[in-house]
Design a protein around this motif. Structure first.
Motif, PDB file in Angstrom:
ATOM      1  N   CYS A  47       0.827  -1.140  -0.095  1.00 38.68           N
ATOM      2  CA  CYS A  47       0.059   0.017  -0.125  1.00 38.68           C
ATOM      3  C   CYS A  47       0.959   1.390   0.092  1.00 38.68           C
ATOM      4  O   CYS A  47       2.091   1.098   0.284  1.00 38.68           O
ATOM      5  CB  CYS A  47      -0.911  -0.053   1.156  1.00 38.68           C
ATOM      6  N   ASN A  48       0.083   2.440  -0.303  1.00 36.17           N
ATOM      7  CA  ASN A  48       0.706   3.621  -0.148  1.00 36.17           C
ATOM      8  C   ASN A  48       1.533   4.091   1.366  1.00 36.17           C
ATOM      9  O   ASN A  48       0.732   3.538   2.110  1.00 36.17           O
ATOM     10  CB  ASN A  48      -0.022   4.676  -0.618  1.00 36.17           C
ATOM     11  N   VAL A  49       2.399   4.493   1.615  1.00 44.13           N
ATOM     12  CA  VAL A  49       3.233   4.895   2.740  1.00 44.13           C
ATOM     13  C   VAL A  49       3.281   6.236   3.062  1.00 44.13           C
ATOM     14  O   VAL A  49       3.946   7.007   2.143  1.00 44.13           O
ATOM     15  CB  VAL A  49       4.581   3.924   3.159  1.00 44.13           C
ATOM     16  N   LEU A  50       2.934   6.989   3.885  1.00 45.77           N
ATOM     17  CA  LEU A  50       3.183   8.122   4.504  1.00 45.77           C
ATOM     18  C   LEU A  50       4.140   8.133   5.773  1.00 45.77           C
ATOM     19  O   LEU A  50       3.621   7.498   6.659  1.00 45.77           O
ATOM     20  CB  LEU A  50       2.059   8.972   4.772  1.00 45.77           C
ATOM     21  N   THR A  51       5.161   9.049   5.753  1.00 41.40           N
ATOM     22  CA  THR A  51       6.204   8.946   6.918  1.00 41.40           C
ATOM     23  C   THR A  51       5.937  10.416   7.636  1.00 41.40           C
ATOM     24  O   THR A  51       6.038  11.364   6.941  1.00 41.40           O
ATOM     25  CB  THR A  51       7.459   8.532   6.292  1.00 41.40           C
ATOM     26  N   ILE A  52       5.859  10.301   8.932  1.00 41.22           N
ATOM     27  CA  ILE A  52       5.868  11.499   9.730  1.00 41.22           C
ATOM     28  C   ILE A  52       6.999  11.376  10.828  1.00 41.22           C
ATOM     29  O   ILE A  52       7.646  10.424  11.043  1.00 41.22           O
ATOM     30  CB  ILE A  52       4.438  11.791  10.439  1.00 41.22           C
ATOM     31  N   LEU A  53       7.125  12.627  11.489  1.00 37.21           N
ATOM     32  CA  LEU A  53       8.379  12.443  12.521  1.00 37.21           C
ATOM     33  C   LEU A  53       7.881  11.913  13.755  1.00 37.21           C
ATOM     34  O   LEU A  53       6.635  12.163  13.995  1.00 37.21           O
ATOM     35  CB  LEU A  53       8.880  13.713  12.519  1.00 37.21           C
ATOM     36  N   GLU A  54       8.611  11.004  14.407  1.00 32.27           N
ATOM     37  CA  GLU A  54       8.344  10.467  15.429  1.00 32.27           C
ATOM     38  C   GLU A  54       8.094  11.503  17.034  1.00 32.27           C
ATOM     39  O   GLU A  54       7.385  11.296  17.848  1.00 32.27           O
ATOM     40  CB  GLU A  54       9.188   9.286  15.925  1.00 32.27           C
TER      41      GLU A  54
END
Length: 74
Positions: free
Chosen positions: A62-69
Motif C-alpha cells: 500500500c501507499n506509505v506516508l512517513t511523519i516524524l516520531e
C-alpha cells in the motif's frame, strides 16, 4: 509542506500506512508502523501532521506516508 489531510482530499478510497521516523533523513531505515487502513479513516489527531516522505511499501502492499516520531505536528 504537505500534511496528511491534503492526501485525503485528493484520494479518499486508498489503502494507506502511516509510519514514524526518528529524523528527517529519508535514507534512515528505522521506521515504525503507526497506523494502517483506508485514507478516509485516518484518525483526526493524525490528519494535521507534516508528511516528510511518501511512497509505496512493497511489503505493506500500500501507499506509505512517513511523519516524524518526535511530534513535529504542524
Amino acid at each position: 509542506m504537505t500534511i496528511i489531510r491534503d492526501f485525503i482530499t485528493k484520494n479518499e478510497n486508498v489503502p494507506i500506512m502511516i509510519e514514524t521516523a526518528e529524523t528527517r533523513n529519508t535514507t534512515d531505515p528505522l521506521r515504525k508502523e503507526l497506523w494502517k487502513g483506508m485514507l478516509y479513516d485516518i484518525p483526526k489527531d493524525l490528519q494535521n501532521w507534516e508528511v516528510i516522505q511518501e511512497g509505496y511499501g512493497i511489503v505493506a502492499q500500500c501507499n506509505v506516508l512517513t511523519i516524524l516520531e518526535d511530534g513535529d505536528e504542524k
